[in-house]
Structure formats: structure tokens, C-alpha cells
Design a protein around this motif. Structure first.
Motif, PDB file in Angstrom:
ATOM      1  N   TYR A  74       0.698  -1.163   0.026  1.00  0.00           N
ATOM      2  CA  TYR A  74       0.083   0.062  -0.083  1.00  0.00           C
ATOM      3  C   TYR A  74       0.622   1.378   0.084  1.00  0.00           C
ATOM      4  O   TYR A  74       0.692   2.050  -0.824  1.00  0.00           O
ATOM      5  N   ILE A 105      -3.109  11.070   4.388  1.00  0.00           N
ATOM      6  CA  ILE A 105      -3.401   9.954   4.416  1.00  0.00           C
ATOM      7  C   ILE A 105      -3.199   8.903   5.778  1.00  0.00           C
ATOM      8  O   ILE A 105      -2.269   9.438   6.523  1.00  0.00           O
ATOM      9  N   THR A 106      -3.815   8.260   6.063  1.00  0.00           N
ATOM     10  CA  THR A 106      -3.967   7.479   7.462  1.00  0.00           C
ATOM     11  C   THR A 106      -3.451   6.171   7.242  1.00  0.00           C
ATOM     12  O   THR A 106      -4.263   5.400   6.658  1.00  0.00           O
ATOM     13  N   ILE A 107      -2.465   5.500   7.676  1.00  0.00           N
ATOM     14  CA  ILE A 107      -2.185   4.009   7.602  1.00  0.00           C
ATOM     15  C   ILE A 107      -1.954   3.376   8.782  1.00  0.00           C
ATOM     16  O   ILE A 107      -1.209   3.723   9.641  1.00  0.00           O
ATOM     17  N   ASN A 108      -2.380   2.235   9.071  1.00  0.00           N
ATOM     18  CA  ASN A 108      -2.210   1.522  10.378  1.00  0.00           C
ATOM     19  C   ASN A 108      -0.710   0.766  10.265  1.00  0.00           C
ATOM     20  O   ASN A 108      -0.588  -0.031   9.473  1.00  0.00           O
TER      21      ASN A 108
END
Lengths: 373, 373
Positions: A74, A105-108
Motif C-alpha cells: 500500500y 493519508i492515514t495508515i495502520n
């Protein structure tokens, strides 16, 4: 962790290590890339437990040191499509934020503790190559190594080191390539004999060589590392017995015929002739008949259902006339890597090894066995 | 049959018709190309019974007229790899010989009698397009047609012809594209309504347009032909009922909001945002939320496991604020084909059709239905 950098810096690092990301594994940490912001450098790390790659990017601003694991696929896809401008990347707990032009953008992410132990290579044997020389060596030798992993020793390239002399050998049992080259030893010990996966050597060969770039190699007991510019590759060594190749290489006295042949011409001819035979059943794949007679090499292929191709190439011939049947794939492989204009092809008989070399060149040898006709 | 020609003449003809060669069929004649040397022209013909293609090459010398079927895949691969020089092709019985620079290829051919009947299109409705105009029309309309062959009517483009006015419409039931264009009628009748496979229209669109090149179209009862330069395509018409599309297109009065938005900016944003959602289960594929508020269009996508993307684009807004969920694939398709800088997007409500058009342009309309949020 909080950093600022151009989109390109982020992308370089992600692309640099991406080939070590496991695409099969469902363990999150192995399908992730570890980012470490520390002492002015952003380090990218990835490993699929077979190989490990580390990339160090200096062209960034660290506002707060730290580290995080991000999902590789991703974040790489996103980085490719970011606008070409400065981005800010920061973490809050295990959440990663990427900000640019007012968007977010937020990513785990995942705690760096989850990342597998990254191998360290400590070895007494070490040395240095010019990258371009190394790439040519690998290109010429690795064509003979096997892709099939069932017999590991044949998927590697043997490195036999004695001082500044380094011999590389590869074979898949059907053909063998051997190259005598040089490196600059930098370690405490200067003899070794190790088997390195051809796959990783090809990966390193894909790296673009910048001016005067070198490859630093360190050979450990079970691992080997290659360092080129900002990038560090680590691979396991192959734990297998390489066959005794010395007995396979014919003595000069055994050659009964030899030809000098134009490499481009032979390549074009054999490539065309192979069309007839390349879709046959596996054991017949690429069977081509070579007929040497009267300063002419005739190439002949036949497909009972479709038809046949007959081509002739003028050659400089020494010794007797001879006829052999070869797997054209094995011939095309060496013709494709030779940079010389003229090749020397030497025959020991219709069913015993034949040798191919660049003309006026003694450092490289390619050998294959004719097929039963 | 005996001809002489440059390698390139042979290759042009073979490549020109190759897409009509059946790759699945094991009937030799259908996996072959028919060559006819007659009256100074070498004609190449191929058909898979769905489409048929004919190519006429004038740049050859015929020494003896005749015809033969040759195995398509082999002869194309060989022609690609021939040296760039004159070749001689001749037949003896059903054997084909190709000679060049002293070399010879022999190919087993087949009697031309075995070739399936090549369709003839006789129709009263005919007309002419400028090729570049036609290609743009097809590009804009065919994006809305379905790839799934199970419901044939949705794989076609409807051509509604009245005099010089021609309307093209395509829909896969999720979106619809409509274009009002013109052609130059050349037939006896000038009204028709036929359904043409989008697949063949896309093939014709791939042909390179030379200066002032035109497409000549003839519409028969069951078939249609397209003639461009030396090449003639023939396709069956689709025998299915196209849905009544008029009722789907909203009246102007139903629009409650509209925006003007920069096409490149929206495309880049949506493309990036789609990364988060493109690997989801089929029914959720590409779900993106669009939020129109205060002269800003926000694009929001979320993947519960990975993270989310939130981007904002300044827009020129008319009417009320609105929020819709769309399949981003359907939006990207139209953004990718629009050549205008600015797009107008009009909304009728959160779950009723939305329309996209190029700004200041009334000949083209693209419509899609929001998803359930």
C-alpha cells in the motif's frame, strides 16, 4: 517519529527494499517495511527471511526520531502516486500520517518490535568489485545456473577465492559457465569457496551503476552481504555440494574441430530457426542440428507438423567436419550475453562436450553437451 | 504462386490480419492466414468466424498468381525475425518455401478451398467518418460497455443513424455513455439502428491514423464492415435488444447541484484514493465517498485493515451541498478519456443518477448511479 522529505526520497527507499518484501507471507511484519528515522538518516528495511535489504536515505529532515512498520504494497503504491512535492510523515502510536497539499493519508502501522531479526554478516573474507565488472561477470556466469529450486546447489554460483583471484562457476548439469575474474580483498582471510544464490546476484546486477560505484562483499559462515551505494543486500549462502566441475572441462588436445563465427549472425539465425521447435514437447524443446562442413555452419530445425528451416553461415573452420544436435536455448543464452563480435566454438565429438568462448579471450568459458541425435 | 517482396510488406499484412486468427480453434484453416496473389496485389485474409479481416498489400512483385493457407502463428513469428531484405515466397503443391540470403524455410500449407466462407457485407446504409473523429467517439463511448459476454446487448455500442446525424450509446447497466456525432452518408438508405460489438470498434480505434484517413462503414442485415486504408474489418452485428436509455437520462430540472472541476487534478486524486479500496471484495470494489461542501469536493476512501485517504479539491459549485458514494472505477474511466481541462459533474440526489460532461460541450454525456452508502 516525524520526518519531512520530497516524494522522490520516500519512493527511492521503498522501491529499493521492496524486492525483499514477502509477497506470499501473510505475517504482517514480513509484508511490511520497517522505517527508522535516526541520526539524520531514514533507513528502510525489508526481509522475506531468504534475503534482506536495507536502504539508507540521507535527503530528509528528521523532526522527531522513531520507527514504525508500514504495509509495503500500500505505501509503495501510494508513494508512486503522490504529487511531486514535499510530504510530511509522522506517527501517533502505531498510526502513520502522510500529509501533502492539505490532504492526508492515514495508515495502520505496527510496532517495530514485531519486525524479524535482521541478519548481521560478520566475516573474515571480504572484498570489493567495480560494479560494472561485477555485473558483467554475473551476467555471463549466471545463465548456466538452474531455476528449479529442487536441487539447491545448481541454483547458485560458486565463488572460489584465492587472494585477488576469484573464479565464478555455475551449472544446471546441462551446461556450465566459468569465469576467472579479480576482486580487491579487504578482509583478514583471503581464501574461500562459497555458493551464492544466482537469484540475488541477478538482483544486484539490476542496480544501475553510477560512476565508479563499487560492490563491497562480506562473506560470513552462513550469509553474504553486498553493499552498493545506499543499499545493502543480505542473502543466505547455499548449503549444498557443488559438483566437481574440473573433470567436465575438456583438455585442449580433445578438440577435433573449431570454428570462428559472427555472434550477431549466429544469434539471429538460431533465434529464427528456433521458432520451428520451441513449442515441442519438453524433452525436444529447441532441438537444432548444427552441421559444420566446408567453412560453413548449417543450422537446421524441423517440426514435423509445421515445416523446417535451413540456414547457412560462413565460418572460419579448423579441424574436421562435424555434426551435432544441440538445445538451441542453451546456445541462445550464451550468444545473448557475449559482448564480443566473434565467438569460438570448439567440438570434442558428436556426443561429447562443446565449448564456446569469446575470441581472443581466455577468462570465460561456456560448455554444453550435445543432445542425442 | 510465386511472389517477391521486402520482409516489411509480408510482416505488415500478417500483422494486419492476425487479430482475426482464431487462437482457440484447432481447425487448421481457422488458425491460418489465406494468402492470395492476384492482379498485382497480395491479399491476406483471416477469420475466427466472429470477425474477419482482409489486408491488401500492393508493394510486391507477383511472378505467378495463386493462393495458399499458411499457419498464422509460425509464419508471423518467422516474418518478424527475417532479415530486413527481399524474400521470395513460392509454393509447390501445398508446401510453401520462403527464401532469403541463401537460406530456406519450408512450411506445410493448406489448399485455399479449406478456408471458411469469407463474409460479404451488402447493405443499403453506408457512410464515412474521419478516422480520428471516429476514434475519439469510440474511446468516449465504449468505456461504458460491458466486457462480460453473458448479456450480449451490453457488450455493444448502439449506432442510431438519421441522415448525417449519428448517435452512439453504450451501457453496462451501471453507467451509460452517449455521444452525438456526424458522419457522411454514402448509401441509399440513411436511417438505421444497429448494435456493434465494442470489441471490434476498439480494434479499429487502435489503427494508427494517417493524414486525412477515413473509415468507410457499410451496414448489412447481420454484419457491418469497416474499411480503413488497406484493411477491411467485418463483424457480425449484435442480435439483442438495447435498453430504452432515454428514460435514464435526467431532465435538466432534476439537478440539485453541480460542480466544475479540474479533470487532471480530480483524476490524480481519485487514482491515489482508489489504492485503499481496489483490493476489496468485488461488490465493494473502488467505493469512494464524494462530499461536496463550501466550494470543495472531498474524496474519501477507507480500508478497515489498512487505513484511509482524505483529499480535497477546490471546485466551482452551484446548488446545494451533497454527499454520494461512487464506484471510483466508473469515475476514473471517464476522467481518463475526457480531453477537456474542466469537467462538469451534476447531481440529482444521493442515490439517483449523476452526470459528467466536458465543460462547454453538449455532444457527450456520461452517467452513473451512486452506490448505496
Amino acid at each position: 517519529m516525524k520526518i519531512r522529505c520530497e516524494k522522490e526520497s520516500l519512493l527511492r527507499g521503498l522501491q529499493g527494499v521492496y524486492r525483499a518484501v514477502s509477497t506470499k507471507n501473510t505475517i504482517f511484519a514480513l509484508s511490511g517495511i520497517l522505517l527508522i528515522a535516526e541520526e539524520g538518516v531514514l533507513t528502510f528495511k525489508a526481509t522475506d527471511m531468504e534475503i534482506a535489504i536495507e536502504y539508507r536515505e540521507h535527503d530528509i529532515t528528521i523532526e522527531e526520531e522513531g520507527s514504525i512498520i508500514v504495509p509495503a504494497r500500500y505505501i509503495l503504491e501510494i508513494a508512486k502516486k503522490l504529487p511531486s512535492e514535499e510530504v510530511t510523515l509522522f506517527t501517533e502510536g502505531y498510526t502513520v500520517y502522510i500529509r501533502y497539499s492539505g490532504s492526508e493519508i492515514t495508515i495502520n502501522g505496527l510496532d517495530q518490535e514485531e519486525f524479524p531479526a535482521f541478519p548481521q554478516v560478520n566475516g573474515d573474507v571480504a572484498g570489493r568489485f567495480d560494479l560494472e565488472v561485477f555485473q558483467k561477470d554475473i551476467k555471463e556466469v549466471s545463465i548456466a545456473s538452474a531455476l528449479d529450486e529442487s536441487r539447491p546447489a545448481f541454483t547458485g554460483v560458486l565463488f572460489e577465492i584465492e587472494g585477488k583471484n576469484l573464479r565464478m562457476v555455475a551449472t544446471d548439469t546441462h551446461r556450465l559457465a566459468l569465469k576467472n575474474t579479480f576482486w580487491e580483498p579487504t578482509g583478514e582471510k583471503d581464501t574461500a569457496s562459497v555458493l551464492i544464490p544466482a537469484k540475488i546476484l541477478r538482483e544486484i546486477s539490476k542496480l544501475a551503476a553510477e560512476d565508479d560505484e563499487t560492490v563491497e562483499v562480506v562473506i560470513g559462515n552462513h550469509q553474504v552481504s553486498f553493499s552498493v551505494g545506499n543499499i545493502l543486500f543480505i542473502s543466505r549462502l547455499i548449503d549444498g555440494k557443488f559438483p566437481n566441475y574440473h573433470s567436465v572441462i575438456p583438455e585442449e588436445s580433445r578438440f577435433v574441430a573449431s570454428v570462428e563465427i559472427d555472434v550477431r549472425h549466429f544469434l539471429a539465425t538460431l533465434d529464427r530457426a528456433s521458432i520451428m521447435v520451441k513449442d515441442q514437447l519438453r524433452d525436444r524443446a529447441g532441438k537444432a542440428r548444427l552441421i559444420l562442413e566446408n567453412e560453413t555452419l548449417a543450422v537446421h530445425t524441423q517440426n514435423v507438423e509445421v515445416g523446417k528451416i535451413h540456414e547457412s553461415i560462413p565460418v572460419f573452420q579448423e579441424g574436421q567436419d562435424i555434426e551435432v544436435v544441440v538445445n538451441s536455448r542453451y546456445m541462445l543464452d550464451v550468444l545473448n550475453v557475449l559482448e564480443e563480435e566473434t565467438m569460438v566454438m570448439k567440438f570434442t565429438g558428436p556426443s561429447t562436450p562443446m565449448v564456446m568462448e569469446g575470441k581472443d579471450r581466455k577468462d570465460y568459458l561456456y560448455l554444453t553437451l550435445p543432445l542425442k541425435s
